[in-house]
Scaffold this motif. Structure first.
Motif, PDB file in Angstrom:
ATOM      1  N   THR A   1      -3.321  -4.635   1.649  1.00 35.81           N
ATOM      2  CA  THR A   1      -2.893  -3.238   1.751  1.00 35.81           C
ATOM      3  C   THR A   1      -1.619  -3.018   0.946  1.00 35.81           C
ATOM      4  N   ARG A   2      -0.656  -3.927   1.069  1.00 36.75           N
ATOM      5  CA  ARG A   2       0.596  -3.836   0.303  1.00 36.75           C
ATOM      6  C   ARG A   2       0.319  -3.906  -1.195  1.00 36.75           C
TER       7      ARG A   2
ATOM      8  N   GLU B   1      -2.982  -7.082   5.661  1.00 35.48           N
ATOM      9  CA  GLU B   1      -1.714  -6.413   5.377  1.00 35.48           C
ATOM     10  C   GLU B   1      -1.250  -6.690   3.951  1.00 35.48           C
TER      11      GLU B   1
ATOM     12  N   GLN C   1      -2.482  -3.117  -2.775  1.00 35.97           N
ATOM     13  CA  GLN C   1      -3.145  -1.875  -3.190  1.00 35.97           C
ATOM     14  C   GLN C   1      -2.143  -0.711  -3.231  1.00 35.97           C
ATOM     15  N   THR C   2      -1.238  -0.673  -2.262  1.00 35.64           N
ATOM     16  CA  THR C   2      -0.207   0.366  -2.233  1.00 35.64           C
ATOM     17  C   THR C   2       0.701   0.247  -3.459  1.00 35.64           C
TER      18      THR C   2
END
Length: 92
Positions: free
Chosen positions: A6-7, A3, A9-10
């Motif tokens: 992912t954050r 997670e 990369q976002t």
């Protein structure tokens, strides 16, 4: 961890999207400035063309009259024709 990655990369992608938006806005503004400059140049050229053609028409008319005058020697007619050709060149 997934997670968090992912954050991360976002966030990176969002930053890149924002950078693209800023670049796009700058490009759009530069395009508008260039178009305005092009229009101003066109207006200037049209005005300049008119300002040149008016006196050139007078020069062309007088050289035509002088070239037909039988009292003017042939050597002078040749010089008058140089002026006429030059005026025609500028007019074109």
């Amino acid at each position: 961890m997934a997670e968090e990655e992912t954050r991360r990369q976002t966030d990176l992608l969002m930053n890149e999207i924002d950078a693209h938006k800023r670049t796009d806005a700058k490009l759009q503004k530069a395009k508008e400035v260039a178009e305005a400059a092009s229009k101003a140049k066109s207006r200037h050229v049209v005005g300049l063309s008119h300002e040149l053609r008016t006196p050139l028409n007078a020069i062309l008319g007088y050289t035509q009259l002088l070239a037909r005058d039988p009292a003017i020697p042939a050597a002078r007619i040749s010089q008058i024709n140089v002026v006429r050709r030059s005026a025609e060149h500028l007019s074109a």
